[in-house]
Design an enzyme around this catalytic site. Sequence first.
Site, PDB file in Angstrom:
ATOM      1  N   ARG A  46      37.277  30.624  26.645  1.00  0.00           N
ATOM      2  CA  ARG A  46      38.956  31.085  27.096  1.00  0.00           C
ATOM      3  C   ARG A  46      39.104  31.574  26.608  1.00  0.00           C
ATOM      4  O   ARG A  46      39.980  32.899  27.161  1.00  0.00           O
ATOM      5  CB  ARG A  46      39.168  28.984  26.995  1.00  0.00           C
ATOM      6  CG  ARG A  46      40.679  29.222  27.814  1.00  0.00           C
ATOM      7  CD  ARG A  46      41.448  28.489  28.745  1.00  0.00           C
ATOM      8  NE  ARG A  46      41.131  27.007  28.656  1.00  0.00           N
ATOM      9  CZ  ARG A  46      41.761  27.669  26.968  1.00  0.00           C
ATOM     10  NH1 ARG A  46      42.635  27.883  26.249  1.00  0.00           N
ATOM     11  NH2 ARG A  46      41.772  25.607  26.039  1.00  0.00           N
ATOM     12  N   TYR A  98      46.327  41.317  52.093  1.00  0.00           N
ATOM     13  CA  TYR A  98      45.096  40.110  52.209  1.00  0.00           C
ATOM     14  C   TYR A  98      46.279  39.202  52.317  1.00  0.00           C
ATOM     15  O   TYR A  98      47.243  38.102  51.382  1.00  0.00           O
ATOM     16  CB  TYR A  98      45.178  40.800  50.963  1.00  0.00           C
ATOM     17  CG  TYR A  98      43.724  39.204  50.970  1.00  0.00           C
ATOM     18  CD1 TYR A  98      41.750  39.098  51.983  1.00  0.00           C
ATOM     19  CD2 TYR A  98      43.877  38.874  50.086  1.00  0.00           C
ATOM     20  CE1 TYR A  98      42.198  38.172  52.093  1.00  0.00           C
ATOM     21  CE2 TYR A  98      42.966  37.093  49.756  1.00  0.00           C
ATOM     22  CZ  TYR A  98      41.917  37.140  50.506  1.00  0.00           C
ATOM     23  OH  TYR A  98      41.135  36.004  50.779  1.00  0.00           O
ATOM     24  N   ASP A 170      47.882  45.520  44.790  1.00  0.00           N
ATOM     25  CA  ASP A 170      46.595  45.873  44.260  1.00  0.00           C
ATOM     26  C   ASP A 170      45.485  46.940  44.948  1.00  0.00           C
ATOM     27  O   ASP A 170      45.698  47.770  46.103  1.00  0.00           O
ATOM     28  CB  ASP A 170      46.444  44.794  45.742  1.00  0.00           C
ATOM     29  CG  ASP A 170      44.672  44.004  46.057  1.00  0.00           C
ATOM     30  OD1 ASP A 170      44.338  44.729  45.380  1.00  0.00           O
ATOM     31  OD2 ASP A 170      45.259  43.163  46.396  1.00  0.00           O
ATOM     32  N   LYS A 195      34.384  42.780  45.167  1.00  0.00           N
ATOM     33  CA  LYS A 195      34.560  43.967  46.454  1.00  0.00           C
ATOM     34  C   LYS A 195      33.955  45.032  45.458  1.00  0.00           C
ATOM     35  O   LYS A 195      32.937  44.806  44.713  1.00  0.00           O
ATOM     36  CB  LYS A 195      35.723  43.680  46.957  1.00  0.00           C
ATOM     37  CG  LYS A 195      36.453  43.102  46.990  1.00  0.00           C
ATOM     38  CD  LYS A 195      35.699  42.428  47.933  1.00  0.00           C
ATOM     39  CE  LYS A 195      36.815  40.616  48.028  1.00  0.00           C
ATOM     40  NZ  LYS A 195      37.833  40.695  48.062  1.00  0.00           N
TER      41      LYS A 195
HETATM   42  C1  LIG Z   1      42.210  43.490  48.552  1.00  0.00           C
HETATM   43  C2  LIG Z   1      42.838  42.062  49.085  1.00  0.00           C
HETATM   44  N1  LIG Z   1      43.671  41.427  47.726  1.00  0.00           N
HETATM   45  C3  LIG Z   1      43.321  39.630  46.738  1.00  0.00           C
HETATM   46  C4  LIG Z   1      41.527  39.618  47.353  1.00  0.00           C
HETATM   47  C5  LIG Z   1      41.779  38.190  47.583  1.00  0.00           C
HETATM   48  O1  LIG Z   1      39.906  38.807  46.071  1.00  0.00           O
HETATM   49  P1  LIG Z   1      38.905  37.227  45.913  1.00  0.00           P
HETATM   50  O2  LIG Z   1      38.456  37.181  46.533  1.00  0.00           O
HETATM   51  O3  LIG Z   1      38.127  37.928  44.760  1.00  0.00           O
HETATM   52  O4  LIG Z   1      39.778  36.278  44.701  1.00  0.00           O
HETATM   53  C6  LIG Z   1      41.213  39.991  48.082  1.00  0.00           C
HETATM   54  C7  LIG Z   1      39.683  39.304  49.097  1.00  0.00           C
HETATM   55  O5  LIG Z   1      39.604  39.585  50.025  1.00  0.00           O
HETATM   56  C8  LIG Z   1      41.247  41.300  49.329  1.00  0.00           C
HETATM   57  O6  LIG Z   1      40.914  41.783  50.228  1.00  0.00           O
END
Ligand SMILES: Cc1ncc(COP(=O)(O)O)c(C=O)c1O
Length: 379
Positions: A46, A98, A170, A195
């Site tokens: 961990r 998101y 992000d 992604k």
């Molecule tokens: C721009 C963005 N940030 C964060 C996330 C969250 O990531 P995760 O689905 O890997 O938890 C996503 C998921 O679609 C996203 O598109």
Amino acid sequence: MKFGTKAIHAGVSPDSATGAIMTPIYQTSTYVQDEIGNHKGYAYSRSQNPTRHALEKNLAALENGKHGACFGSGMAAIDCVLKMLNPGDEVISTNDLYGGTYRIFKTIFEKYGIKFHFVGMQNADNIEGYINENTKLIWVETPTNPMMNIIDIAATAKISKKHGIMLAVDNTFATPYLQNPLDLGADIIMHSVTKYLGGHSDVVMGALICNDDTIANEMYRIQNSSGAVTAPMDSFLVLRSIKTLHLRMQRHCENGKVIANFLAAHPKVDKVYWPGFVSHPNHEIAKRQMSDFGGMISFTLVGDKMEDAHAILNKSKLFALAESLGGVESLIGHPATMTHAAIPKVDREAAGVVDSLIRLSVGVEDAEDLVSDLEDALS
Ligand SMILES: Cc1ncc(COP(=O)(O)O)c(C=O)c1O
């Protein structure tokens, strides 16, 4: 090292035990110690694991950062940043972001006394009006999901630095291939590794990257304390994927351009959101802070009917109807009923997520096939 070389070599070295060129999957929870407190840098998985460690070093290098940390999902990475705050602190966030990020802010952290302001940041000057002595974090997503708005990272960093506020970006949509927020003054970069970095729709993972040692200590303390870490096997898969990140991104960008232009010329399409268009309101900023415009495109339909959007989603074949983005295969989604269903209708429509909005993640197939698939779906 240049980007492609870093993608392949940064953070990894031949295995010290065998010379294996690929980082082994250290599928172990614990490590034998020579005597109490005397171990080889790894005590419990961990806290740290050699496969995850190689990936964390690789990701940090790609973002020109010092410290990287990987998590069980992008949401777990966001959770870690928010846990750096205290009750009474305030966050200024992009308003078009998101849906899951909006949900964790509103339904998890608001009840612990953190206050969120969702602000249109296309003009960075809008941010300053929301700053007070409690503001501790500015959360930026750029390009935004799904409206493809562009936020000026350098201008936002100037504001955050002036007021001593942490700036997190992000960088999921752009990836480090297109944009490096730390170089533009951000303090933390967050990725949904799920992604483009994972790139093959087979892993769920998140990451944070930073330069500041104090922020890094907090990041690792929370990563270890909350325990939302990623697994050795998944770390291996992402290390493998990143070796072709630059090649995939180049093709995503080329195909994105073809599809954006095809849509813009189609009589059934109303608006096309893609930062590569000169007509995009922040095209100049995109050109400055990104090296290309990516493969994410959103568009609306003439008449703005939800049923027309659903018909297209049901008819496309190569563009598979699915959540997520950034994989080698093209995906099509309907934000209002899928990724952004957590956002109230009035709020999502105010941000442009109307009923006919369709989001494409353009993959790395042959562009001609992708165009004919969309031609059929729109007919
Ligand atoms: C721009 C963005 N940030 C964060 C996330 C969250 O990531 P995760 O689905 O890997 O938890 C996503 C998921 O679609 C996203 O598109």
